[in-house]
Motif scaffolding. Sequence first.
Motif, PDB file in Angstrom:
ATOM      1  N   TRP A 134      25.317 -27.562  -5.009  1.00 45.12           N
ATOM      2  CA  TRP A 134      24.277 -27.687  -6.025  1.00 45.12           C
ATOM      3  C   TRP A 134      24.172 -29.142  -6.471  1.00 45.12           C
ATOM      4  O   TRP A 134      25.148 -29.747  -6.880  1.00 45.12           O
ATOM      5  CB  TRP A 134      24.571 -26.776  -7.211  1.00 45.12           C
ATOM      6  N   LEU A 135      22.965 -29.665  -6.394  1.00 49.72           N
ATOM      7  CA  LEU A 135      22.683 -31.038  -6.790  1.00 49.72           C
ATOM      8  C   LEU A 135      21.794 -31.016  -8.021  1.00 49.72           C
ATOM      9  O   LEU A 135      20.912 -30.165  -8.138  1.00 49.72           O
ATOM     10  CB  LEU A 135      21.970 -31.784  -5.659  1.00 49.72           C
ATOM     11  N   VAL A 136      22.004 -31.947  -8.921  1.00 48.38           N
ATOM     12  CA  VAL A 136      21.159 -32.059 -10.109  1.00 48.38           C
ATOM     13  C   VAL A 136      20.330 -33.321  -9.965  1.00 48.38           C
ATOM     14  O   VAL A 136      20.866 -34.420  -9.860  1.00 48.38           O
ATOM     15  CB  VAL A 136      22.010 -32.144 -11.398  1.00 48.38           C
ATOM     16  N   ILE A 137      19.007 -33.137  -9.940  1.00 51.32           N
ATOM     17  CA  ILE A 137      18.107 -34.285  -9.893  1.00 51.32           C
ATOM     18  C   ILE A 137      17.311 -34.292 -11.185  1.00 51.32           C
ATOM     19  O   ILE A 137      17.021 -33.251 -11.752  1.00 51.32           O
ATOM     20  CB  ILE A 137      17.197 -34.258  -8.648  1.00 51.32           C
ATOM     21  N   SER A 138      16.997 -35.481 -11.672  1.00 49.17           N
ATOM     22  CA  SER A 138      16.318 -35.586 -12.965  1.00 49.17           C
ATOM     23  C   SER A 138      15.290 -36.703 -12.917  1.00 49.17           C
ATOM     24  O   SER A 138      15.205 -37.446 -11.942  1.00 49.17           O
ATOM     25  CB  SER A 138      17.341 -35.857 -14.070  1.00 49.17           C
ATOM     26  N   ARG A 139      14.534 -36.824 -14.003  1.00 45.82           N
ATOM     27  CA  ARG A 139      13.540 -37.898 -14.075  1.00 45.82           C
ATOM     28  C   ARG A 139      14.220 -39.258 -14.095  1.00 45.82           C
ATOM     29  O   ARG A 139      13.706 -40.219 -13.546  1.00 45.82           O
ATOM     30  CB  ARG A 139      12.668 -37.724 -15.312  1.00 45.82           C
ATOM     31  N   GLU A 140      15.387 -39.335 -14.726  1.00 43.64           N
ATOM     32  CA  GLU A 140      16.116 -40.601 -14.777  1.00 43.64           C
ATOM     33  C   GLU A 140      16.807 -40.915 -13.456  1.00 43.64           C
ATOM     34  O   GLU A 140      17.043 -42.059 -13.124  1.00 43.64           O
ATOM     35  CB  GLU A 140      17.171 -40.572 -15.897  1.00 43.64           C
ATOM     36  N   ARG A 141      17.146 -39.874 -12.717  1.00 46.87           N
ATOM     37  CA  ARG A 141      17.851 -40.022 -11.440  1.00 46.87           C
ATOM     38  C   ARG A 141      17.181 -39.092 -10.430  1.00 46.87           C
ATOM     39  O   ARG A 141      17.699 -38.024 -10.108  1.00 46.87           O
ATOM     40  CB  ARG A 141      19.309 -39.651 -11.660  1.00 46.87           C
ATOM     41  N   PRO A 142      16.001 -39.495  -9.901  1.00 43.76           N
ATOM     42  CA  PRO A 142      15.188 -38.585  -9.093  1.00 43.76           C
ATOM     43  C   PRO A 142      15.668 -38.352  -7.663  1.00 43.76           C
ATOM     44  O   PRO A 142      15.139 -37.486  -6.987  1.00 43.76           O
ATOM     45  CB  PRO A 142      13.819 -39.263  -9.091  1.00 43.76           C
ATOM     46  N   ILE A 143      16.656 -39.088  -7.201  1.00 44.32           N
ATOM     47  CA  ILE A 143      17.118 -38.919  -5.822  1.00 44.32           C
ATOM     48  C   ILE A 143      18.607 -38.601  -5.817  1.00 44.32           C
ATOM     49  O   ILE A 143      19.394 -39.247  -6.506  1.00 44.32           O
ATOM     50  CB  ILE A 143      16.840 -40.184  -4.992  1.00 44.32           C
ATOM     51  N   GLU A 144      18.971 -37.586  -5.050  1.00 43.92           N
ATOM     52  CA  GLU A 144      20.375 -37.216  -4.877  1.00 43.92           C
ATOM     53  C   GLU A 144      20.623 -36.952  -3.399  1.00 43.92           C
ATOM     54  O   GLU A 144      19.736 -36.527  -2.672  1.00 43.92           O
ATOM     55  CB  GLU A 144      20.730 -35.961  -5.680  1.00 43.92           C
ATOM     56  N   ARG A 145      21.863 -37.187  -2.988  1.00 36.63           N
ATOM     57  CA  ARG A 145      22.275 -36.964  -1.609  1.00 36.63           C
ATOM     58  C   ARG A 145      23.387 -35.924  -1.595  1.00 36.63           C
ATOM     59  O   ARG A 145      24.309 -35.980  -2.404  1.00 36.63           O
ATOM     60  CB  ARG A 145      22.769 -38.271  -0.998  1.00 36.63           C
ATOM     61  N   CYS A 146      23.291 -34.979  -0.674  1.00 37.88           N
ATOM     62  CA  CYS A 146      24.313 -33.947  -0.537  1.00 37.88           C
ATOM     63  C   CYS A 146      25.617 -34.591  -0.060  1.00 37.88           C
ATOM     64  O   CYS A 146      25.616 -35.318   0.936  1.00 37.88           O
ATOM     65  CB  CYS A 146      23.857 -32.885   0.452  1.00 37.88           C
ATOM     66  N   PRO A 147      26.723 -34.328  -0.758  1.00 41.90           N
ATOM     67  CA  PRO A 147      27.985 -34.942  -0.357  1.00 41.90           C
ATOM     68  C   PRO A 147      28.559 -34.355   0.938  1.00 41.90           C
ATOM     69  O   PRO A 147      29.419 -34.957   1.562  1.00 41.90           O
ATOM     70  CB  PRO A 147      28.918 -34.644  -1.532  1.00 41.90           C
ATOM     71  N   GLU A 148      28.056 -33.193   1.351  1.00 41.39           N
ATOM     72  CA  GLU A 148      28.586 -32.542   2.544  1.00 41.39           C
ATOM     73  C   GLU A 148      27.872 -32.987   3.815  1.00 41.39           C
ATOM     74  O   GLU A 148      28.505 -33.406   4.778  1.00 41.39           O
ATOM     75  CB  GLU A 148      28.470 -31.019   2.382  1.00 41.39           C
ATOM     76  N   CYS A 149      26.538 -32.916   3.826  1.00 42.42           N
ATOM     77  CA  CYS A 149      25.788 -33.217   5.057  1.00 42.42           C
ATOM     78  C   CYS A 149      24.982 -34.515   4.974  1.00 42.42           C
ATOM     79  O   CYS A 149      24.472 -34.985   5.978  1.00 42.42           O
ATOM     80  CB  CYS A 149      24.864 -32.063   5.419  1.00 42.42           C
ATOM     81  N   GLY A 150      24.825 -35.060   3.768  1.00 42.14           N
ATOM     82  CA  GLY A 150      24.101 -36.317   3.613  1.00 42.14           C
ATOM     83  C   GLY A 150      22.603 -36.173   3.457  1.00 42.14           C
ATOM     84  O   GLY A 150      21.886 -37.171   3.383  1.00 42.14           O
ATOM     85  N   SER A 151      22.087 -34.955   3.386  1.00 48.41           N
ATOM     86  CA  SER A 151      20.649 -34.754   3.219  1.00 48.41           C
ATOM     87  C   SER A 151      20.202 -35.288   1.855  1.00 48.41           C
ATOM     88  O   SER A 151      20.887 -35.115   0.851  1.00 48.41           O
ATOM     89  CB  SER A 151      20.303 -33.267   3.340  1.00 48.41           C
ATOM     90  N   VAL A 152      19.037 -35.942   1.826  1.00 45.79           N
ATOM     91  CA  VAL A 152      18.534 -36.582   0.613  1.00 45.79           C
ATOM     92  C   VAL A 152      17.406 -35.740   0.017  1.00 45.79           C
ATOM     93  O   VAL A 152      16.504 -35.289   0.733  1.00 45.79           O
ATOM     94  CB  VAL A 152      18.031 -38.014   0.918  1.00 45.79           C
ATOM     95  N   TYR A 153      17.456 -35.546  -1.301  1.00 50.27           N
ATOM     96  CA  TYR A 153      16.460 -34.771  -2.036  1.00 50.27           C
ATOM     97  C   TYR A 153      15.851 -35.655  -3.115  1.00 50.27           C
ATOM     98  O   TYR A 153      16.556 -36.420  -3.774  1.00 50.27           O
ATOM     99  CB  TYR A 153      17.106 -33.540  -2.682  1.00 50.27           C
ATOM    100  N   LYS A 154      14.540 -35.533  -3.294  1.00 52.94           N
ATOM    101  CA  LYS A 154      13.842 -36.339  -4.296  1.00 52.94           C
ATOM    102  C   LYS A 154      12.998 -35.426  -5.179  1.00 52.94           C
ATOM    103  O   LYS A 154      12.255 -34.572  -4.689  1.00 52.94           O
ATOM    104  CB  LYS A 154      12.937 -37.372  -3.619  1.00 52.94           C
ATOM    105  N   MET A 155      13.112 -35.640  -6.489  1.00 52.42           N
ATOM    106  CA  MET A 155      12.347 -34.844  -7.442  1.00 52.42           C
ATOM    107  C   MET A 155      10.936 -35.387  -7.576  1.00 52.42           C
ATOM    108  O   MET A 155      10.728 -36.580  -7.762  1.00 52.42           O
ATOM    109  CB  MET A 155      13.027 -34.861  -8.804  1.00 52.42           C
ATOM    110  N   ASN A 156       9.967 -34.483  -7.486  1.00 51.54           N
ATOM    111  CA  ASN A 156       8.560 -34.801  -7.710  1.00 51.54           C
ATOM    112  C   ASN A 156       8.187 -34.175  -9.049  1.00 51.54           C
ATOM    113  O   ASN A 156       7.947 -32.969  -9.126  1.00 51.54           O
ATOM    114  CB  ASN A 156       7.698 -34.254  -6.573  1.00 51.54           C
ATOM    115  N   TYR A 157       8.151 -34.979 -10.107  1.00 50.97           N
ATOM    116  CA  TYR A 157       7.892 -34.468 -11.454  1.00 50.97           C
ATOM    117  C   TYR A 157       6.416 -34.133 -11.612  1.00 50.97           C
ATOM    118  O   TYR A 157       5.539 -34.968 -11.398  1.00 50.97           O
ATOM    119  CB  TYR A 157       8.327 -35.500 -12.496  1.00 50.97           C
ATOM    120  N   LEU A 158       6.133 -32.878 -11.994  1.00 52.00           N
ATOM    121  CA  LEU A 158       4.761 -32.410 -12.169  1.00 52.00           C
ATOM    122  C   LEU A 158       4.430 -32.064 -13.610  1.00 52.00           C
ATOM    123  O   LEU A 158       3.320 -31.657 -13.899  1.00 52.00           O
ATOM    124  CB  LEU A 158       4.533 -31.157 -11.305  1.00 52.00           C
TER     125      LEU A 158
END
Length: 188
Positions: free
Chosen positions: A124-148
């Motif tokens: 489980w990754l927590v992404i926020s407006r202050e920190r919109p990008i997170e990387r999975c520590p296991e596989c390295g996949s990158v997730y980016k929050m699109n604030y709507l």
Amino acid sequence: MAARSTKAVAVVSGRQFSQVAARCDAEAGKPAKTYKKFEEIRSEHDLYGPGVEAGKFPTDIEQSTGLERLEVLGKMEGVDIFDMTPLDASRLGTMEDPITVNSFGDEQYAGCTGFPVDSHGVKWLVISRERPIERCPECGSVYKMNYLGPTEDEHAHHDEHGHDDHHHAVAEDPKTFADFVKPDYRWT
């Protein structure tokens, strides 16, 4: 000698009570109740149901309130309020092409199961407006929050000079391994 137990099960009806009540009202010739449409919801007050007459079983639309009512009204019009569709797992998110996570709130949880799918347990990754990008520590996949969500904070109170009335201490984000990565490798 072994004892054998049996359970008696009584079947009252092949359908739910809420369906029965709705059909009884329709059969009685009463006009159908009108409900606010999803687009007509403007405030929390619009999320209270009308209730039901004494002695009747309420339907879901008559008894639901709050977020549940918003979800029911949305489903009636084919809108998935909570967007429960899974994230794109057909590829590995990179810094140049991250996997997008839409959010109406300031913070969003994203569950990564790896690439290829299910190659590791859910992280489980927590992404926020202050920190919109997170990387999975296991596989390295990158997730980016699109604030709507809304662009302004409707709860903020400002004085005549535009300053906040309430000065709250801002809690610092908890430290993660990403905080110790060399700045050269950070996404900007």
